[in-house]
Scaffold this motif. Structure first.
Motif, mmCIF file in Angstrom:
data_model
loop_
_atom_site.group_PDB
_atom_site.id
_atom_site.type_symbol
_atom_site.label_atom_id
_atom_site.label_comp_id
_atom_site.label_asym_id
_atom_site.label_seq_id
_atom_site.Cartn_x
_atom_site.Cartn_y
_atom_site.Cartn_z
ATOM 1 N N ILE A 143 3.516 28.922 -52.059
ATOM 2 C CA ILE A 143 4.710 29.400 -51.365
ATOM 3 C C ILE A 143 4.564 28.927 -49.931
ATOM 4 O O ILE A 143 3.676 29.373 -49.202
ATOM 5 N N THR A 144 5.411 27.998 -49.516
ATOM 6 C CA THR A 144 5.230 27.343 -48.230
ATOM 7 C C THR A 144 6.573 26.857 -47.699
ATOM 8 O O THR A 144 7.590 26.912 -48.397
ATOM 9 N N SER A 145 6.576 26.386 -46.457
ATOM 10 C CA SER A 145 7.776 25.802 -45.868
ATOM 11 C C SER A 145 7.700 24.291 -45.977
ATOM 12 O O SER A 145 6.841 23.660 -45.355
ATOM 13 N N ARG A 146 8.588 23.708 -46.740
ATOM 14 C CA ARG A 146 8.596 22.254 -46.845
ATOM 15 C C ARG A 146 8.970 21.621 -45.505
ATOM 16 O O ARG A 146 8.478 20.545 -45.167
ATOM 17 N N ALA A 147 9.820 22.276 -44.741
ATOM 18 C CA ALA A 147 10.218 21.730 -43.443
ATOM 19 C C ALA A 147 9.036 21.651 -42.496
ATOM 20 O O ALA A 147 8.878 20.671 -41.761
ATOM 21 N N HIS A 148 8.181 22.685 -42.514
ATOM 22 C CA HIS A 148 7.031 22.685 -41.603
ATOM 23 C C HIS A 148 5.938 21.741 -42.095
ATOM 24 O O HIS A 148 5.419 20.927 -41.337
ATOM 25 N N THR A 149 5.606 21.846 -43.350
ATOM 26 C CA THR A 149 4.481 21.058 -43.863
ATOM 27 C C THR A 149 4.754 19.561 -43.779
ATOM 28 O O THR A 149 3.821 18.762 -43.637
ATOM 29 N N VAL A 164 2.979 23.935 -58.718
ATOM 30 C CA VAL A 164 4.369 24.317 -58.452
ATOM 31 C C VAL A 164 4.471 24.690 -56.971
ATOM 32 O O VAL A 164 3.643 25.442 -56.460
ATOM 33 N N VAL A 165 5.484 24.167 -56.296
ATOM 34 C CA VAL A 165 5.706 24.465 -54.882
ATOM 35 C C VAL A 165 7.038 25.183 -54.728
ATOM 36 O O VAL A 165 8.094 24.654 -55.106
ATOM 37 N N ILE A 166 6.979 26.396 -54.178
ATOM 38 C CA ILE A 166 8.189 27.176 -53.908
ATOM 39 C C ILE A 166 8.440 27.128 -52.403
ATOM 40 O O ILE A 166 7.594 27.538 -51.609
ATOM 41 N N ASP A 167 9.594 26.621 -52.023
ATOM 42 C CA ASP A 167 9.945 26.481 -50.614
ATOM 43 C C ASP A 167 10.511 27.799 -50.093
ATOM 44 O O ASP A 167 11.495 28.317 -50.632
ATOM 45 N N ASN A 168 9.873 28.350 -49.047
ATOM 46 C CA ASN A 168 10.365 29.618 -48.500
ATOM 47 C C ASN A 168 11.569 29.438 -47.575
ATOM 48 O O ASN A 168 12.141 30.416 -47.093
ATOM 49 N N GLY A 169 11.958 28.201 -47.307
ATOM 50 C CA GLY A 169 13.155 27.942 -46.518
ATOM 51 C C GLY A 169 13.015 28.156 -45.034
ATOM 52 O O GLY A 169 14.001 28.056 -44.297
ATOM 53 N N ALA A 170 11.795 28.441 -44.557
ATOM 54 C CA ALA A 170 11.598 28.669 -43.129
ATOM 55 C C ALA A 170 11.613 27.345 -42.370
ATOM 56 O O ALA A 170 11.189 26.317 -42.891
ATOM 57 N N PRO A 171 12.077 27.365 -41.116
ATOM 58 C CA PRO A 171 12.111 26.131 -40.332
ATOM 59 C C PRO A 171 10.730 25.783 -39.785
ATOM 60 O O PRO A 171 9.787 26.584 -39.874
ATOM 61 N N TYR A 172 10.601 24.603 -39.218
ATOM 62 C CA TYR A 172 9.365 24.215 -38.534
ATOM 63 C C TYR A 172 9.067 25.240 -37.448
ATOM 64 O O TYR A 172 9.931 25.569 -36.631
#
Length: 246
Positions: A143-149, A164-172
């Motif tokens: 569970i991570t932020s794709r935008a940040h990573t 499996v990667v679940i995007d938490n939708g958080a911004p950088y």
């Protein structure tokens, strides 16, 4: 002046993004957890910093899965020989070798599945825990932020090691509302992380029901018979599920 409604709207949009864009991924992750639990495994939840609260959401609470254990930095003091003072530094999550110390203090079995939470997905202990799990044959859910990573300049990220990667939708940077000086306030990751955690529980419980089995979930200890019911479900797990510090 910052309008409080701006964060409310941001939060609503983040929740809707998870519900719209991550639903199938959450279903896939729930299938991995269901398979692990039916095989006698335990869900091992790990997060550092504020991501600990998302890991805790999966462990030892009313309506949550019984076969879930929280791994944490505090384990090296609770169960190991480290001093409590040693774990107070917030930068300890970046320390190489820390995840292995935590791993060796837990009763981890081959059937276990890992849910690892990190907004950035780049801290040393997070990446190391994912690598340990992956190389030892465990399925890993991130569970991570794709935008940040995506903005990290590192050799390996949590997302690179997950099944499996679940995007938490958080911004950088996580915080969603910009300030005039270039900073920002009001993070998003824990809000959506808790939602994702409970959607995973719902998915797993639904799969148990579809298989004709009662979902193995806790009842509130503050209801009649709750403690006795929970104790029966915990029998057989022993130290694999540690609730004294949950």
């Amino acid at each position: 002046m910052i309008d409080q409604n701006a964060y409310a709207e941001t939060a609503r949009n983040a929740v809707n993004r998870v519900l719209d864009a991550e639903r199938s991924v959450i279903e896939e992750a729930g299938g991995l957890i269901f398979a692990a639990l039916r095989a006698g495994g335990v869900l091992q939840a790990f997060g550092t910093g504020h991501s600990r609260s998302v890991a805790l959401e999966l462990v030892g609470r009313a309506g949550g899965l019984v076969a879930a254990n929280q791994l944490g930095i505090r384990d090296v003091a609770y169960y190991g020989d480290a001093s409590p003072r040693d774990i107070l530094d917030p930068k300890i999550e970046r320390e190489p070798g820390l995840a292995l110390r935590i791993w060796e203090l837990a009763d981890i079995r081959p059937e276990d599945v890992f849910v690892i939470i990190s907004n950035s997905g780049g801290n040393a202990s997070i990446v190391e825990m994912a690598r340990l799990a992956r190389t030892r044959g465990h399925r890993v859910i991130a569970i991570t932020s794709r935008a940040h990573t995506a903005e990290l300049s590192v050799d390996e990220r949590l997302a690179d090691l997950a099944d499996v990667v679940i995007d938490n939708g958080a911004p950088y940077g996580d915080a969603a509302l910009p300030l005039p000086d270039g900073g920002a306030i009001c993070p998003v990751s824990n809000l959506t992380g808790v939602l994702i955690a409970q959607l995973l529980v719902a998915e797993v419980a639904g799969r148990f029901l579809a298989a004709g089995q009662a979902p193995p979930v806790f009842r509130s200890a503050n209801t009649p018979g709750g403690d006795a019911y929970n104790d029966r479900l915990l029998e057989g797990y022993g130290s694999r599920v540690r609730l004294g510090d949950a």
